[in-house]
Design a protein around this motif. Structure first.
Motif, PDB file in Angstrom:
ATOM      1  N   GLU A 185       0.849  -1.191   0.000  1.00 36.36           N
ATOM      2  CA  GLU A 185       0.000   0.000   0.000  1.00 36.36           C
ATOM      3  C   GLU A 185       0.883   1.238   0.000  1.00 36.36           C
ATOM      4  O   GLU A 185       1.876   1.304   0.735  1.00 36.36           O
ATOM      5  N   VAL A 186       0.516   2.216  -0.820  1.00 33.90           N
ATOM      6  CA  VAL A 186       1.275   3.458  -0.901  1.00 33.90           C
ATOM      7  C   VAL A 186       0.310   4.607  -1.161  1.00 33.90           C
ATOM      8  O   VAL A 186      -0.751   4.408  -1.765  1.00 33.90           O
ATOM      9  N   VAL A 187       0.649   5.794  -0.679  1.00 33.10           N
ATOM     10  CA  VAL A 187      -0.206   6.964  -0.886  1.00 33.10           C
ATOM     11  C   VAL A 187       0.679   8.176  -1.108  1.00 33.10           C
ATOM     12  O   VAL A 187       1.757   8.291  -0.510  1.00 33.10           O
ATOM     13  N   ALA A 188       0.255   9.070  -1.989  1.00 37.71           N
ATOM     14  CA  ALA A 188       0.989  10.300  -2.235  1.00 37.71           C
ATOM     15  C   ALA A 188       0.631  11.349  -1.194  1.00 37.71           C
ATOM     16  O   ALA A 188      -0.483  11.368  -0.662  1.00 37.71           O
ATOM     17  N   GLY A 189       1.577  12.234  -0.900  1.00 36.21           N
ATOM     18  CA  GLY A 189       1.336  13.320   0.042  1.00 36.21           C
ATOM     19  C   GLY A 189       1.570  12.905   1.484  1.00 36.21           C
ATOM     20  O   GLY A 189       2.373  12.017   1.778  1.00 36.21           O
ATOM     21  N   SER A 190       0.845  13.537   2.401  1.00 36.00           N
ATOM     22  CA  SER A 190       1.012  13.258   3.830  1.00 36.00           C
ATOM     23  C   SER A 190       0.564  11.833   4.128  1.00 36.00           C
ATOM     24  O   SER A 190      -0.605  11.501   3.968  1.00 36.00           O
ATOM     25  N   PHE A 191       1.493  11.012   4.587  1.00 35.33           N
ATOM     26  CA  PHE A 191       1.210   9.592   4.780  1.00 35.33           C
ATOM     27  C   PHE A 191       1.176   9.215   6.252  1.00 35.33           C
ATOM     28  O   PHE A 191       0.294   8.497   6.697  1.00 35.33           O
ATOM     29  N   MET A 192       2.156   9.709   7.040  1.00 32.48           N
ATOM     30  CA  MET A 192       2.222   9.368   8.455  1.00 32.48           C
ATOM     31  C   MET A 192       2.419  10.645   9.267  1.00 32.48           C
ATOM     32  O   MET A 192       3.045  11.604   8.829  1.00 32.48           O
ATOM     33  N   ALA A 193       1.875  10.641  10.455  1.00 31.56           N
ATOM     34  CA  ALA A 193       1.663  11.864  11.221  1.00 31.56           C
ATOM     35  C   ALA A 193       2.904  12.385  11.929  1.00 31.56           C
ATOM     36  O   ALA A 193       3.846  11.643  12.224  1.00 31.56           O
ATOM     37  N   TYR A 194       2.859  13.699  12.214  1.00 28.50           N
ATOM     38  CA  TYR A 194       3.749  14.253  13.231  1.00 28.50           C
ATOM     39  C   TYR A 194       3.442  13.534  14.550  1.00 28.50           C
ATOM     40  O   TYR A 194       2.283  13.189  14.841  1.00 28.50           O
ATOM     41  N   ALA A 195       4.461  13.350  15.374  1.00 26.71           N
ATOM     42  CA  ALA A 195       4.236  12.850  16.730  1.00 26.71           C
ATOM     43  C   ALA A 195       5.110  13.632  17.692  1.00 26.71           C
ATOM     44  O   ALA A 195       6.321  13.763  17.474  1.00 26.71           O
ATOM     45  N   MET A 341      -2.077   7.604  11.319  1.00 32.23           N
ATOM     46  CA  MET A 341      -1.692   8.440  12.454  1.00 32.23           C
ATOM     47  C   MET A 341      -0.445   7.899  13.151  1.00 32.23           C
ATOM     48  O   MET A 341       0.054   8.509  14.090  1.00 32.23           O
ATOM     49  N   GLY A 342       0.064   6.751  12.697  1.00 34.13           N
ATOM     50  CA  GLY A 342       1.368   6.299  13.150  1.00 34.13           C
ATOM     51  C   GLY A 342       2.443   7.236  12.626  1.00 34.13           C
ATOM     52  O   GLY A 342       2.192   8.072  11.747  1.00 34.13           O
ATOM     53  N   SER A 343       3.660   7.094  13.143  1.00 28.83           N
ATOM     54  CA  SER A 343       4.717   8.049  12.802  1.00 28.83           C
ATOM     55  C   SER A 343       6.017   7.346  12.458  1.00 28.83           C
ATOM     56  O   SER A 343       6.243   6.199  12.831  1.00 28.83           O
ATOM     57  N   GLU A 344       6.882   8.070  11.759  1.00 30.10           N
ATOM     58  CA  GLU A 344       8.153   7.578  11.243  1.00 30.10           C
ATOM     59  C   GLU A 344       9.156   8.722  11.216  1.00 30.10           C
ATOM     60  O   GLU A 344       8.785   9.847  10.894  1.00 30.10           O
ATOM     61  N   ASP A 345      10.432   8.432  11.498  1.00 29.83           N
ATOM     62  CA  ASP A 345      11.450   9.480  11.341  1.00 29.83           C
ATOM     63  C   ASP A 345      12.184   9.380  10.010  1.00 29.83           C
ATOM     64  O   ASP A 345      13.135  10.116   9.754  1.00 29.83           O
ATOM     65  N   PHE A 346      11.737   8.487   9.148  1.00 31.34           N
ATOM     66  CA  PHE A 346      12.339   8.269   7.820  1.00 31.34           C
ATOM     67  C   PHE A 346      12.525   9.571   7.054  1.00 31.34           C
ATOM     68  O   PHE A 346      13.549   9.800   6.404  1.00 31.34           O
ATOM     69  N   GLY A 347      11.530  10.465   7.109  1.00 29.94           N
ATOM     70  CA  GLY A 347      11.559  11.680   6.317  1.00 29.94           C
ATOM     71  C   GLY A 347      12.748  12.580   6.599  1.00 29.94           C
ATOM     72  O   GLY A 347      13.149  13.373   5.731  1.00 29.94           O
ATOM     73  N   ASN A 348      13.337  12.487   7.798  1.00 28.27           N
ATOM     74  CA  ASN A 348      14.478  13.334   8.128  1.00 28.27           C
ATOM     75  C   ASN A 348      15.667  13.089   7.208  1.00 28.27           C
ATOM     76  O   ASN A 348      16.466  14.003   6.969  1.00 28.27           O
ATOM     77  N   LEU A 349      15.791  11.879   6.687  1.00 24.50           N
ATOM     78  CA  LEU A 349      16.934  11.547   5.836  1.00 24.50           C
ATOM     79  C   LEU A 349      16.885  12.321   4.531  1.00 24.50           C
ATOM     80  O   LEU A 349      17.915  12.798   4.038  1.00 24.50           O
ATOM     81  N   ALA A 350      15.695  12.445   3.948  1.00 28.81           N
ATOM     82  CA  ALA A 350      15.547  13.167   2.684  1.00 28.81           C
ATOM     83  C   ALA A 350      15.455  14.672   2.898  1.00 28.81           C
ATOM     84  O   ALA A 350      15.990  15.456   2.098  1.00 28.81           O
ATOM     85  N   THR A 351      14.789  15.082   3.967  1.00 32.72           N
ATOM     86  CA  THR A 351      14.646  16.514   4.245  1.00 32.72           C
ATOM     87  C   THR A 351      16.008  17.176   4.394  1.00 32.72           C
ATOM     88  O   THR A 351      16.208  18.323   3.977  1.00 32.72           O
TER      89      THR A 351
END
Length: 408
Positions: A185-195, A341-351
């Motif tokens: 499963e994949v979705v474009a845009g906001s996928f997992m929440a800030y926590a 609404m789960g969260s991930e820190d994955f995005g920090n690597l690309a940001t």
């Protein structure tokens, strides 16, 4: 489900080895930022393939698979376990123990499936290393520590990840979920929440339980705060917006006839929009301060425990990778996910690089379990995905994503 023999990139011998990787990792989990043996296991595998690597962010491992000129693509697999006692009946069940930062000894389990992520990426790496004639470019392999505490990705960035590794043009990642094995499963845009997680310390005045007039009761104060916090989502946030405010722990007192002088609680906030996040956090601070004032108590102390970023899938890159995954796994096995609404820190690597990233989910359970109504969820002591076709799906998805960007 598409038959795996349609995709001969992962030979049978390597699939058996991938299962061995997974069983070893599952039986030997380590807590966040303590993944020393896991890192050594990954490094030994990279050494066996002749792939250069370095430690990053403490226990993180970065592998650099170079193969001539071409694009640079990153792929991340997180590798930490959780303080959970496993109850699943598999013969590779974890009996590991670990020590939390406060010195508490706890059982440790891969209760979120990070062992499948590492095994899948190790396998995809081995396929690419053995088949260099079919592609060119560079793969940056990001074996990340400390996802569960939101520490690992930022620790790698702060440790000079992108000063020491080639700059990826896009970064991919994936996560096993409670769903049908063989599907994605994949979705474009906001996928997992800030926590956002905070620890709040309330101060009062201690007295005998029979003399409440001489006290400032932090338990009553805390109860008022906890109840009032629930009105933020129900009365301050628009119904079409998403937010969750959870008080997960509350500790106070040592004896039933003593009104204590302090109480502590921790809370967790999930939001999907910048404005909503800012409003909720400001409202929490307002309520905590106002209730303390109403109780005649000193100003409470608020400590930020950790923060997860919004996990945002770049729309163009997501559309491209969705097509790639459908060709690799079968059209019927790749669907569109709902934001979580789960969260991930994955995005920090690309940001940190300002480049696009895409993160998707893949299922980990057989149809009977999925339809039973009692499928284990992530962080459950029973969350043990079926090895196949879960591992094959994760490895094939990773391999397809990487090949789609590397020059042929």
């Amino acid at each position: 489900m598409t038959n795996s023999t349609d995709y001969p990139d992962i030979p049978a011998e390597l699939r058996e080895r991938m299962l061995d990787f997974y069983r070893h990792l599952h039986a030997n989990p380590e807590l966040s930022m303590q993944e020393h043996a896991t890192a050594a296991f990954i490094e030994a595998h990279l050494d066996s393939l002749g792939i250069e690597h370095f430690r990053c962010g403490g226990t993180g491992v970065v592998g650099i698979l170079r193969n001539g000129d071409g694009p640079v693509v990153g792929f991340r697999a997180d590798m930490d376990g959780l303080p959970i006692e496993e109850v699943a009946g598999v013969d590779y069940r974890s009996s590991a123990r670990g020590t939390l930062e406060d010195g508490t000894e706890v059982p440790v389990m891969h209760g979120c499936g990070h062992d499948t992520h590492v095994a899948a990426l190790m396998t995809a790496t081995e396929v690419l290393a053995a088949d260099r004639d079919s592609w060119s470019g560079t793969v940056v392999l990001l074996f990340q520590p400390g996802e569960e505490t939101a520490a690992g990705a930022q620790a790698m960035v702060d440790d000079g990840l992108w000063d020491r590794a080639p700059h990826a043009e896009v970064i991919y990642g994936q996560h096993v979920m409670p769903g049908l094995a063989g599907t994605v499963e994949v979705v474009a845009g906001s996928f997992m929440a800030y926590a956002d997680s905070w620890k709040v310390t309330l101060h009062g005045e201690q007295s005998h339980g029979s003399q409440p007039q001489d006290s400032v009761d932090p338990i009553v104060l805390g109860a008022s705060i906890v109840n009032r916090l629930q009105t933020i989502v129900s009365r301050e946030i628009a119904p079409r917006s998403s937010a969750v405010v959870t008080v997960g722990t509350f500790h106070a007192g040592l004896k039933e006839n003593i009104i204590p002088d302090r109480a502590e609680f921790t809370l967790n906030v999930r939001t999907m929009e910048d404005g909503v996040r800012e409003h909720v956090l400001a409202s929490i601070r307002r309520i905590i301060s106002a209730e303390a004032l109403a109780s005649g108590a000193p100003e409470p102390e608020i400590e930020e425990l950790y923060r997860f970023p919004l996990n945002f899938n770049d729309p163009a890159a997501t559309e491209e990778i969705t097509g790639t995954l459908r060709r690799a796994l079968g059209e019927e096995n790749v669907g569109e996910a709902e934001p979580r609404m789960g969260s991930e820190d994955f995005g920090n690597l690309a940001t940190a690089l300002g480049v696009p990233s895409v993160f998707w989910m893949f299922g980990g359970f057989d149809r009977g379990t999925v339809e039973s109504g009692s499928m284990p969820v992530n962080h459950s002591p029973r969350f043990v995905p079926v090895p196949e076709p879960t591992l094959w799906t994760g490895a094939t998805a990773a391999l397809a994503a990487l090949r789609s960007k590397l020059a042929s």
